[in-house]
Enzyme design. Structure first.
Site, PDB file in Angstrom:
ATOM      1  N   ALA A  36       0.689  -1.304  -0.108  1.00 52.58           N
ATOM      2  CA  ALA A  36       0.162   0.018   0.196  1.00 52.58           C
ATOM      3  C   ALA A  36       0.755   0.991  -0.052  1.00 52.58           C
ATOM      4  O   ALA A  36      -0.003   2.249   0.086  1.00 52.58           O
ATOM      5  CB  ALA A  36      -0.859   0.248   1.296  1.00 52.58           C
ATOM      6  N   ILE A  40      -0.542   0.733  -7.244  1.00 54.28           N
ATOM      7  CA  ILE A  40      -1.848   0.378  -7.078  1.00 54.28           C
ATOM      8  C   ILE A  40      -2.331   0.587  -5.790  1.00 54.28           C
ATOM      9  O   ILE A  40      -3.481   1.146  -5.622  1.00 54.28           O
ATOM     10  CB  ILE A  40      -2.030  -1.055  -7.697  1.00 54.28           C
ATOM     11  CG1 ILE A  40      -1.673  -0.918  -9.142  1.00 54.28           C
ATOM     12  CG2 ILE A  40      -3.336  -1.543  -7.383  1.00 54.28           C
ATOM     13  CD1 ILE A  40      -1.396  -2.517  -9.786  1.00 54.28           C
ATOM     14  N   GLY A  41      -1.793  -0.051  -4.800  1.00 57.98           N
ATOM     15  CA  GLY A  41      -2.433   0.094  -3.368  1.00 57.98           C
ATOM     16  C   GLY A  41      -2.335   1.370  -2.767  1.00 57.98           C
ATOM     17  O   GLY A  41      -3.472   1.693  -2.291  1.00 57.98           O
ATOM     18  N   SER A 165      -1.664 -10.976 -13.106  1.00 57.85           N
ATOM     19  CA  SER A 165      -0.966 -10.687 -14.406  1.00 57.85           C
ATOM     20  C   SER A 165      -1.509 -11.379 -15.657  1.00 57.85           C
ATOM     21  O   SER A 165      -1.804 -12.694 -15.408  1.00 57.85           O
ATOM     22  CB  SER A 165       0.545 -10.979 -14.390  1.00 57.85           C
ATOM     23  OG  SER A 165       1.348 -10.423 -15.366  1.00 57.85           O
ATOM     24  N   TYR A 179       9.199 -15.092 -12.158  1.00 58.10           N
ATOM     25  CA  TYR A 179       8.037 -14.168 -11.773  1.00 58.10           C
ATOM     26  C   TYR A 179       6.890 -14.997 -12.197  1.00 58.10           C
ATOM     27  O   TYR A 179       5.903 -14.959 -11.361  1.00 58.10           O
ATOM     28  CB  TYR A 179       8.199 -12.658 -12.625  1.00 58.10           C
ATOM     29  CG  TYR A 179       6.874 -11.957 -12.454  1.00 58.10           C
ATOM     30  CD1 TYR A 179       6.736 -11.247 -11.345  1.00 58.10           C
ATOM     31  CD2 TYR A 179       6.280 -11.754 -13.417  1.00 58.10           C
ATOM     32  CE1 TYR A 179       5.450 -10.593 -11.327  1.00 58.10           C
ATOM     33  CE2 TYR A 179       4.759 -10.918 -13.574  1.00 58.10           C
ATOM     34  CZ  TYR A 179       4.666 -10.360 -12.360  1.00 58.10           C
ATOM     35  OH  TYR A 179       3.574  -9.751 -12.373  1.00 58.10           O
TER      36      TYR A 179
END
Length: 279
Positions: A36, A40-41, A165, A179
């Site tokens: 956060a 995005i967060g 994703s 990833y």
């Protein structure tokens, strides 16, 4: 908000967010957000700032969390911050203890924390830790977190929003083994658990996102000029999913990518080594 160029406007069309419906849906609820402190967060937190909610913001950078808390609490939302590296067993234990001591539990979990890594296998031969630490934050941490809070979500008939994703739905590509394996592992776990969670009254939503212009992509220089979503755009999609309870979000063009992965898989797998030799 980042200004999209023409191609980005085509790839990532704007989405309407019904603020009034969002307010009615989340009013008085506790919303837990990992990762956060930026990207995005952070944008989700600011988007909810004018709503009567309790935001639980978790990340490694406590100073950045404190700044966000100070900004938001000038408005309507209440904010609690918790500094934790979700890969650290002791810090995760402390975080889970904190969550279970909340008087009203948790209503919505936004599983957003993660890391990205782009490294050829030849450069990874002595870097096994790249794989363990990537799995630790992208797979083991969210699984451990959710296993602990599922009883709280069941009690409140809550929701889990997974930030994933598009790579997990496409043909794997070179240099991204660590990833892609980690994101695919959690996506599979989450999809497998979803029917059971639904029986418990817990809604599940997964956002299959393309490249997003966050601090996480900065180490990959080639991404600087590639089309990428704006974090505030993604935040709107996340908040919209809170009242639509839509099971997944996928860019409109992803279907074509999936079909291409299926139809041309053989050609791509044969041609990829040739392309790599030319680099």
């Amino acid at each position: 908000m980042y200004n999209y160029n023409l191609l980005e406007r085509l790839l990532f069309p704007s989405m309407y967010l019904n603020i009034e419906k969002l307010k009615r849906t989340v009013n008085g609820k506790t919303i837990f957000i990992t990762g956060a402190s930026s990207g995005i967060g952070e944008q989700v937190a600011y988007l909810l700032a004018d709503i009567n909610v309790h935001l639980i913001l978790v990340a490694r950078r406590e100073e950045r969390l404190a700044t966000i808390k100070e900004d938001i609490e000038k408005k309507t939302a209440k904010v609690s911050i918790f500094r934790a590296d979700l890969r650290n067993a002791k810090e995760m234990e402390q975080l889970l203890l904190f969550i279970h001591q909340l008087p009203n539990g948790v209503d919505i979990v936004i599983s957003n924390a993660g890391i990205s890594i782009n490294r050829p296998i030849k450069q990874s031969l002595n870097r096994y830790h790249d794989f363990t630490r990537t799995m630790a934050i992208n797979y083991f941490a969210p699984v451990q977190l959710l296993l602990s809070v599922i009883p709280l979500l069941e009690k409140n008939k809550g929701q889990i929003i997974n930030i994933s994703s598009i790579n997990v739905l496409l043909l794997p590509i070179p240099y991204w083994a660590a990833y892609q394996a980690s994101k695919s592992a959690f996506d599979t776990w989450f999809r497998s658990a979803a029917p059971e969670l639904k029986v418990m009254g817990i809604s599940t939503s997964t956002l299959y996102l393309p490249l997003v212009r966050t601090p996480m992509i900065k180490p990959t220089v080639s991404y600087e000029k590639m089309p990428a979503m704006c974090p505030s755009h993604v935040a709107k999609i996340i908040c919209r999913s809170m009242y639509t309870k839509k099971k997944s979000y996928r860019p409109w063009w992803l279907t074509f990518g999936q079909w291409s992965s299926l139809l041309f898989r053989g050609i791509l797998e044969v041609g990829m080594p040739t392309m790599l030799r030319r680099r």
